[in-house]
Design a protein around this motif. Structure first.
Motif, mmCIF file in Angstrom:
data_model
loop_
_atom_site.group_PDB
_atom_site.id
_atom_site.type_symbol
_atom_site.label_atom_id
_atom_site.label_comp_id
_atom_site.label_asym_id
_atom_site.label_seq_id
_atom_site.Cartn_x
_atom_site.Cartn_y
_atom_site.Cartn_z
ATOM 1 N N LYS A 1 29.030 -9.501 7.775
ATOM 2 C CA LYS A 1 30.135 -9.192 6.862
ATOM 3 C C LYS A 1 30.650 -7.776 7.070
ATOM 4 C CE LYS A 1 28.665 -12.545 3.394
ATOM 5 N NZ LYS A 1 28.216 -12.771 2.011
ATOM 6 N N GLY A 2 30.269 -7.197 8.223
ATOM 7 C CA GLY A 2 30.757 -5.863 8.565
ATOM 8 C C GLY A 2 29.635 -4.846 8.675
ATOM 9 N N LEU A 3 29.739 -4.021 9.718
ATOM 10 C CA LEU A 3 28.787 -2.927 9.932
ATOM 11 C C LEU A 3 29.553 -1.613 10.008
ATOM 12 C CD1 LEU A 3 26.614 -4.361 12.874
ATOM 13 C CD2 LEU A 3 26.026 -4.378 10.436
ATOM 14 N N ASP B 1 27.976 -3.112 2.421
ATOM 15 C CA ASP B 1 27.506 -3.836 1.242
ATOM 16 C C ASP B 1 27.541 -2.870 0.059
ATOM 17 O OD1 ASP B 1 26.138 -5.188 -0.748
ATOM 18 O OD2 ASP B 1 24.546 -5.927 0.563
ATOM 19 N N ASP B 2 28.666 -2.856 -0.648
ATOM 20 C CA ASP B 2 28.843 -1.913 -1.753
ATOM 21 C C ASP B 2 27.775 -2.077 -2.826
ATOM 22 O OD1 ASP B 2 31.056 -1.004 -0.444
ATOM 23 O OD2 ASP B 2 32.531 -1.885 -1.804
ATOM 24 N N ASP B 3 27.381 -3.327 -3.104
ATOM 25 C CA ASP B 3 26.410 -3.577 -4.171
ATOM 26 C C ASP B 3 25.059 -2.937 -3.868
ATOM 27 O OD1 ASP B 3 28.307 -5.030 -5.505
ATOM 28 O OD2 ASP B 3 27.581 -6.981 -4.817
ATOM 29 N N ARG B 4 24.737 -2.800 -2.582
ATOM 30 C CA ARG B 4 23.439 -2.228 -2.185
ATOM 31 C C ARG B 4 23.582 -0.854 -1.539
ATOM 32 N NH1 ARG B 4 23.576 -7.611 -1.723
ATOM 33 N NH2 ARG B 4 21.876 -8.827 -2.629
ATOM 34 N N GLN B 5 24.731 -0.216 -1.795
ATOM 35 C CA GLN B 5 24.974 1.148 -1.319
ATOM 36 C C GLN B 5 24.905 1.277 0.202
ATOM 37 O OE1 GLN B 5 25.746 3.836 -3.658
ATOM 38 N NE2 GLN B 5 26.031 1.970 -4.858
ATOM 39 N N ASP B 6 25.433 0.297 0.908
ATOM 40 C CA ASP B 6 25.494 0.325 2.382
ATOM 41 C C ASP B 6 24.152 0.709 3.015
ATOM 42 O OD1 ASP B 6 28.120 -0.320 2.074
ATOM 43 O OD2 ASP B 6 28.904 1.647 2.609
ATOM 44 N N PRO B 7 23.137 -0.147 2.887
ATOM 45 C CA PRO B 7 21.805 0.224 3.378
ATOM 46 C C PRO B 7 21.746 0.354 4.900
ATOM 47 C CG PRO B 7 21.870 -2.102 2.803
ATOM 48 C CD PRO B 7 23.159 -1.518 2.333
ATOM 49 N N PRO B 8 21.005 1.350 5.403
ATOM 50 C CA PRO B 8 20.785 1.460 6.848
ATOM 51 C C PRO B 8 19.977 0.260 7.330
ATOM 52 C CG PRO B 8 20.160 3.491 5.716
ATOM 53 C CD PRO B 8 20.370 2.461 4.666
ATOM 54 N N ILE B 9 20.193 -0.144 8.587
ATOM 55 C CA ILE B 9 19.470 -1.285 9.144
ATOM 56 C C ILE B 9 19.087 -0.972 10.584
ATOM 57 C CG2 ILE B 9 21.622 -2.469 9.795
ATOM 58 C CD1 ILE B 9 20.143 -5.136 9.090
ATOM 59 N N THR B 10 17.913 -1.432 11.002
ATOM 60 C CA THR B 10 17.410 -1.136 12.341
ATOM 61 C C THR B 10 17.872 -2.182 13.355
ATOM 62 O OG1 THR B 10 15.397 -2.418 12.017
ATOM 63 C CG2 THR B 10 15.334 -0.086 11.357
ATOM 64 N N GLU B 11 17.699 -1.858 14.629
ATOM 65 C CA GLU B 11 18.056 -2.785 15.706
ATOM 66 C C GLU B 11 17.292 -4.100 15.572
ATOM 67 O OE1 GLU B 11 17.579 -3.226 20.565
ATOM 68 O OE2 GLU B 11 17.320 -1.265 19.640
ATOM 69 N N ASP B 12 15.980 -4.020 15.306
ATOM 70 C CA ASP B 12 15.172 -5.236 15.184
ATOM 71 C C ASP B 12 15.651 -6.116 14.037
ATOM 72 O OD1 ASP B 12 13.621 -4.613 17.349
ATOM 73 O OD2 ASP B 12 11.932 -3.835 16.187
ATOM 74 N N ALA B 13 15.969 -5.499 12.894
ATOM 75 C CA ALA B 13 16.432 -6.270 11.740
ATOM 76 C C ALA B 13 17.786 -6.926 12.026
ATOM 77 C CB ALA B 13 16.526 -5.373 10.502
ATOM 78 N N LEU B 14 18.669 -6.207 12.708
ATOM 79 C CA LEU B 14 19.971 -6.775 13.069
ATOM 80 C C LEU B 14 19.795 -8.022 13.925
ATOM 81 C CD1 LEU B 14 21.857 -3.461 13.908
ATOM 82 C CD2 LEU B 14 22.563 -5.088 12.148
ATOM 83 N N ASP B 15 18.858 -7.950 14.870
ATOM 84 C CA ASP B 15 18.600 -9.096 15.749
ATOM 85 C C ASP B 15 17.956 -10.248 14.984
ATOM 86 O OD1 ASP B 15 18.311 -10.247 18.567
ATOM 87 O OD2 ASP B 15 16.226 -10.252 17.880
ATOM 88 N N PRO C 1 33.445 10.737 3.034
ATOM 89 C CA PRO C 1 33.658 9.596 3.939
ATOM 90 C C PRO C 1 32.605 8.513 3.797
ATOM 91 C CG PRO C 1 32.836 11.489 5.163
ATOM 92 C CD PRO C 1 33.161 11.970 3.783
ATOM 93 N N GLY C 2 31.444 8.856 3.223
ATOM 94 C CA GLY C 2 30.373 7.884 3.077
ATOM 95 C C GLY C 2 30.373 7.150 1.747
ATOM 96 N N SER C 3 31.330 7.462 0.886
ATOM 97 C CA SER C 3 31.348 6.851 -0.444
ATOM 98 C C SER C 3 31.802 5.398 -0.388
ATOM 99 C CB SER C 3 32.278 7.647 -1.366
ATOM 100 O OG SER C 3 32.380 7.028 -2.623
ATOM 101 N N ASN C 4 31.347 4.614 -1.384
ATOM 102 C CA ASN C 4 31.718 3.201 -1.477
ATOM 103 C C ASN C 4 32.872 2.952 -2.437
ATOM 104 O OD1 ASN C 4 29.689 2.261 0.290
ATOM 105 N ND2 ASN C 4 28.179 2.401 -1.342
ATOM 106 N N SER C 5 33.435 4.012 -2.984
ATOM 107 C CA SER C 5 34.495 3.827 -3.966
ATOM 108 C C SER C 5 35.657 4.769 -3.672
ATOM 109 C CB SER C 5 33.964 4.095 -5.386
ATOM 110 O OG SER C 5 33.453 5.408 -5.476
ATOM 111 N N VAL C 6 36.830 4.409 -4.220
ATOM 112 C CA VAL C 6 37.985 5.289 -4.104
ATOM 113 C C VAL C 6 37.834 6.402 -5.126
ATOM 114 C CG1 VAL C 6 40.476 5.463 -4.449
ATOM 115 C CG2 VAL C 6 39.522 3.499 -3.225
#
Length: 227
Positions: free
Chosen positions: A93-95, A131-145, A37-42
């Motif tokens: 662009k989507g979370l 973000d498929d190109d960057r392997q869906d990187p995790p992001i923190t609350e502070d960075a999102l803001d 379920p965590g993969s970026n490709s079919v």
């Protein structure tokens, strides 16, 4: 009906009334024929996977709507493998928002120095960028803001909804002796007031579930839940 987006597991069409139609495919994410379920490709195609995912999605969205939890769901046509939804504005662009109850998958790959496989987690909420190109990187609350994707107040709503919805899914699976290890959600801003609502789907393709210590494949999950 106008095609606006071709996705890995769904195509999106704009309807004349302003709503959208999601067409579920039989394609599933993974690698080398193995579902993930965590993969970026079919990674594989399973006949009937689209309708199975839609049946489960319909069931869960209707449960959530009855409980007053905001979603974009309008209705579904199982035979056509389509779901009608209200328009939603993505965060950036989507979370993707993951709720984790066991240490598996990418959580274990990142934190394996401290976590053991299958270790219990207390509904750990994790946000990643789509973000498929960057392997869906995790992001923190502070960075999102700071990046203007999501405010601190919106993050609190997102986290609260994730835990609430995850608990409902976990409880429903538990009624059939199935344990939810983790589940992936998507949210957007819906309606004139731009309230945060659950979008996309809730199906076997978005979660890891186990029964009697064995992984339950998405098609099998749908059978166990709806028979």
């Amino acid at each position: 009906m106008k095609l606006v987006y071709k996705g890995k597991t769904k195509d999106v069409f704009l309807l004349e009334d302003g709503n959208y139609l999601l067409k579920f495919k039989d394609d599933m994410t993974g690698e080398n024929g193995v579902f993930d379920p965590g993969s970026n490709s079919v990674g594989l195609t399973m006949e009937g996977a689209g309708r199975a995912g839609l049946r489960l999605t319909k069931m869960f969205f209707e449960i959530l709507n009855k409980k007053g939890i905001p979603t974009h769901y309008v209705d579904a046509d199982i035979d056509a493998a389509t779901m009608t939804v209200k328009p939603a504005v993505l965060f950036g662009k989507g979370l993707e928002v993951i709720c984790r109850y066991r240490a598996v998958g990418s959580f274990l790959r990142r934190y394996g120095m401290y976590a053991e496989e299958g270790q219990a987690l207390d509904a750990f909420v994790e946000v990643t960028l789509k973000d498929d190109d960057r392997q869906d990187p995790p992001i923190t609350e502070d960075a999102l803001d700071m990046l203007g994707i999501l405010s601190h107040d919106e993050y609190k709503v997102l986290k609260e909804l994730t835990k609430k919805i995850g608990a409902i899914v976990k409880e429903e699976l538990g009624k059939r002796g199935i344990e939810l290890y983790d589940i992936k959600f998507e949210f957007g801003r819906v309606g004139e007031d731009r309230h945060i609502a659950l979008i996309d789907e809730i199906s076997g393709g978005n979660m890891r579930a186990f029964k009697d210590g064995k992984h339950v494949e998405p098609l099998e999950l749908e059978k166990l839940m709806l028979e």
